[in-house]
Design a protein around this motif. Structure first.
Motif, PDB file in Angstrom:
ATOM      1  N   VAL A   1       0.825  -1.163  -0.039  1.00  0.00           N
ATOM      2  CA  VAL A   1       0.126  -0.120  -0.016  1.00  0.00           C
ATOM      3  C   VAL A   1       1.043   1.265   0.023  1.00  0.00           C
ATOM      4  O   VAL A   1       2.160   1.227   0.582  1.00  0.00           O
ATOM      5  N   VAL A   2       0.662   2.454  -0.625  1.00  0.00           N
ATOM      6  CA  VAL A   2       1.298   3.452  -1.038  1.00  0.00           C
ATOM      7  C   VAL A   2       0.595   4.508  -0.422  1.00  0.00           C
ATOM      8  O   VAL A   2      -0.807   4.536  -0.973  1.00  0.00           O
ATOM      9  N   ILE A   3       1.001   5.421   0.197  1.00  0.00           N
ATOM     10  CA  ILE A   3       0.146   6.631   0.868  1.00  0.00           C
ATOM     11  C   ILE A   3       0.484   8.208   0.516  1.00  0.00           C
ATOM     12  O   ILE A   3       1.398   8.441   0.556  1.00  0.00           O
ATOM     13  N   LEU A   4      -0.573   8.519   0.070  1.00  0.00           N
ATOM     14  CA  LEU A   4      -0.529   9.895  -0.495  1.00  0.00           C
ATOM     15  C   LEU A   4      -1.013  10.923   0.805  1.00  0.00           C
ATOM     16  O   LEU A   4      -2.304  10.696   0.766  1.00  0.00           O
ATOM     17  N   ALA A   5      -0.294  11.480   1.379  1.00  0.00           N
ATOM     18  CA  ALA A   5      -0.688  12.242   2.585  1.00  0.00           C
ATOM     19  C   ALA A   5      -0.162  13.616   2.526  1.00  0.00           C
ATOM     20  O   ALA A   5       0.967  13.821   2.203  1.00  0.00           O
ATOM     21  N   GLU A   6      -1.137  14.474   2.930  1.00  0.00           N
ATOM     22  CA  GLU A   6      -0.469  16.116   2.994  1.00  0.00           C
ATOM     23  C   GLU A   6      -0.943  16.440   4.441  1.00  0.00           C
ATOM     24  O   GLU A   6      -2.039  16.084   4.926  1.00  0.00           O
ATOM     25  N   HIS A   7      -0.040  17.463   4.933  1.00  0.00           N
ATOM     26  CA  HIS A   7      -0.362  18.105   6.253  1.00  0.00           C
ATOM     27  C   HIS A   7       0.006  19.748   5.970  1.00  0.00           C
ATOM     28  O   HIS A   7       1.036  19.927   5.731  1.00  0.00           O
TER      29      HIS A   7
ATOM     30  N   THR B   1      -5.752  -5.028   6.087  1.00  0.00           N
ATOM     31  CA  THR B   1      -6.263  -4.374   4.975  1.00  0.00           C
ATOM     32  C   THR B   1      -5.479  -3.325   4.528  1.00  0.00           C
ATOM     33  O   THR B   1      -4.573  -2.640   5.270  1.00  0.00           O
ATOM     34  N   PRO B   2      -5.400  -2.995   3.303  1.00  0.00           N
ATOM     35  CA  PRO B   2      -4.667  -1.800   2.763  1.00  0.00           C
ATOM     36  C   PRO B   2      -5.030  -0.501   3.792  1.00  0.00           C
ATOM     37  O   PRO B   2      -3.978   0.299   3.993  1.00  0.00           O
ATOM     38  N   GLU B   3      -6.014  -0.342   4.153  1.00  0.00           N
ATOM     39  CA  GLU B   3      -6.483   0.926   4.995  1.00  0.00           C
ATOM     40  C   GLU B   3      -5.745   0.603   6.318  1.00  0.00           C
ATOM     41  O   GLU B   3      -5.260   1.710   6.726  1.00  0.00           O
ATOM     42  N   THR B   4      -5.866  -0.410   7.042  1.00  0.00           N
ATOM     43  CA  THR B   4      -5.358  -0.488   8.254  1.00  0.00           C
ATOM     44  C   THR B   4      -3.844  -0.616   8.211  1.00  0.00           C
ATOM     45  O   THR B   4      -3.016   0.343   9.169  1.00  0.00           O
TER      46      THR B   4
ATOM     47  N   ALA C   1      -3.821   9.399  10.382  1.00  0.00           N
ATOM     48  CA  ALA C   1      -4.820   9.869   9.311  1.00  0.00           C
ATOM     49  C   ALA C   1      -6.439   9.472  10.121  1.00  0.00           C
ATOM     50  O   ALA C   1      -6.433   8.334  10.675  1.00  0.00           O
ATOM     51  N   GLU C   2      -7.343  10.315   9.886  1.00  0.00           N
ATOM     52  CA  GLU C   2      -8.615   9.884  10.330  1.00  0.00           C
ATOM     53  C   GLU C   2      -9.158   8.685   9.450  1.00  0.00           C
ATOM     54  O   GLU C   2      -9.847   7.541   9.936  1.00  0.00           O
ATOM     55  N   SER C   3      -8.934   8.562   8.286  1.00  0.00           N
ATOM     56  CA  SER C   3      -9.327   7.556   7.334  1.00  0.00           C
ATOM     57  C   SER C   3      -8.602   7.758   6.111  1.00  0.00           C
ATOM     58  O   SER C   3      -7.672   8.541   6.015  1.00  0.00           O
ATOM     59  N   VAL C   4      -8.719   6.691   5.195  1.00  0.00           N
ATOM     60  CA  VAL C   4      -7.839   6.582   4.066  1.00  0.00           C
ATOM     61  C   VAL C   4      -8.993   6.299   2.574  1.00  0.00           C
ATOM     62  O   VAL C   4     -10.020   5.618   3.188  1.00  0.00           O
ATOM     63  N   GLU C   5      -8.679   6.961   1.477  1.00  0.00           N
ATOM     64  CA  GLU C   5      -9.836   6.499   0.643  1.00  0.00           C
ATOM     65  C   GLU C   5      -8.598   5.807  -0.513  1.00  0.00           C
ATOM     66  O   GLU C   5      -7.638   6.404  -0.865  1.00  0.00           O
ATOM     67  N   ARG C   6      -9.321   4.632  -0.856  1.00  0.00           N
ATOM     68  CA  ARG C   6      -8.445   3.922  -1.951  1.00  0.00           C
ATOM     69  C   ARG C   6      -8.545   4.719  -3.350  1.00  0.00           C
ATOM     70  O   ARG C   6      -9.810   5.041  -3.684  1.00  0.00           O
TER      71      ARG C   6
ATOM     72  N   ARG D   1      -5.362   7.752  -0.359  1.00  0.00           N
ATOM     73  CA  ARG D   1      -5.030   8.964   0.022  1.00  0.00           C
ATOM     74  C   ARG D   1      -5.463   9.112   1.573  1.00  0.00           C
ATOM     75  O   ARG D   1      -6.457   8.880   2.047  1.00  0.00           O
ATOM     76  N   ALA D   2      -4.601   9.418   2.396  1.00  0.00           N
ATOM     77  CA  ALA D   2      -4.954   9.825   3.788  1.00  0.00           C
ATOM     78  C   ALA D   2      -5.728  11.126   4.029  1.00  0.00           C
ATOM     79  O   ALA D   2      -5.316  12.107   3.430  1.00  0.00           O
ATOM     80  N   LEU D   3      -6.748  11.028   4.978  1.00  0.00           N
ATOM     81  CA  LEU D   3      -7.610  12.243   4.987  1.00  0.00           C
ATOM     82  C   LEU D   3      -7.559  12.476   6.622  1.00  0.00           C
ATOM     83  O   LEU D   3      -7.399  11.425   7.372  1.00  0.00           O
ATOM     84  N   GLY D   4      -7.725  13.831   6.862  1.00  0.00           N
ATOM     85  CA  GLY D   4      -7.829  14.068   8.227  1.00  0.00           C
ATOM     86  C   GLY D   4      -6.358  13.817   8.992  1.00  0.00           C
ATOM     87  O   GLY D   4      -6.198  13.314  10.111  1.00  0.00           O
ATOM     88  N   VAL D   5      -5.392  14.178   8.363  1.00  0.00           N
ATOM     89  CA  VAL D   5      -3.841  14.064   8.727  1.00  0.00           C
ATOM     90  C   VAL D   5      -3.354  14.906   9.856  1.00  0.00           C
ATOM     91  O   VAL D   5      -3.631  16.086   9.801  1.00  0.00           O
ATOM     92  N   ARG D   6      -2.825  14.280  10.798  1.00  0.00           N
ATOM     93  CA  ARG D   6      -2.559  15.212  11.943  1.00  0.00           C
ATOM     94  C   ARG D   6      -1.058  14.459  12.643  1.00  0.00           C
ATOM     95  O   ARG D   6      -1.069  13.347  12.491  1.00  0.00           O
ATOM     96  N   LYS D   7      -0.305  15.489  13.152  1.00  0.00           N
ATOM     97  CA  LYS D   7       1.103  15.053  13.709  1.00  0.00           C
ATOM     98  C   LYS D   7       0.760  14.194  15.024  1.00  0.00           C
ATOM     99  O   LYS D   7       0.194  14.849  15.729  1.00  0.00           O
ATOM    100  N   ILE D   8       1.408  13.124  15.435  1.00  0.00           N
ATOM    101  CA  ILE D   8       1.284  12.403  16.617  1.00  0.00           C
ATOM    102  C   ILE D   8       2.664  11.927  17.245  1.00  0.00           C
ATOM    103  O   ILE D   8       2.584  11.355  18.237  1.00  0.00           O
TER     104      ILE D   8
END
Length: 171
Positions: A38-44, A78-81, A95-100, A119-126
């Protein structure tokens, strides 16, 4: 070429993670055990999250999107988890969720491996990120406008650039 007319698949050799296959004149590699990526496109805050890590096949460090193997340590993954777990582990973001976004092949003439792009949605630093104890990951936050120059700078430093970063270039 008619795929139905090819001879049966032959396993030339198999290791723990990779196997070499032959079907007719075609030789190619695949992952073992049905493991997928799984490859993650994430923006913050308007910046794309990229990772830099050593890649033995390249004999250099490489700039990539965060990614991970689905099912390598959890058969129920799963790809999401996996995307959320890897994003946290590699980058220190969640991320709060991911979209395939779809299933893709990076080098279909040589590898049977596919990856699910999300695509990662609701991205935040932890946390800090950086990967596990066996990884050496550097996190980069780069605005989309700066990505071409950033990649050229990294190439000039001798780093590889993953083909999936073409997603972020406007040729």
């Amino acid at each position: 070429m008619n795929l139905d007319d090819l001879p049966p698949l032959e396993v030339m050799w198999e290791g723990k993670f990779v196997r070499a296959l032959r079907r007719g004149k075609w030789e190619y590699a695949s992952r073992t055990g049905g493991i997928r990526a799984v490859v993650i496109l994430a923006e913050h805050e308007g910046k794309v999250i990229l990772v830099e890590q050593p890649r033995v096949p390249l004999d250099s460090r490489c700039i990539e999107l965060p990614a991970g193997l689905v099912g390598d340590d959890d058969p129920g993954a799963t790809p999401e988890t996996t995307a959320i777990k890897e994003l946290e582990e590699e980058t220190g973001f969640t991320a709060e969720s991911v979209e395939r976004l779809g299933e893709f092949y990076a080098s279909p003439g040589m590898l049977s491996e596919s990856f699910t792009l999300v695509r990662a949605l609701g991205v935040r630093k932890i946390g800090d990120g950086g990967g596990t104890d066996s990884e050496d990951i550097t996190v980069h936050l780069v605005s989309r406008a700066d990505i071409p120059n950033f990649l050229e700078q990294k190439r000039a430093e001798g780093m590889g650039v993953d083909v999936k970063l073409l997603l972020l270039l406007n040729y």
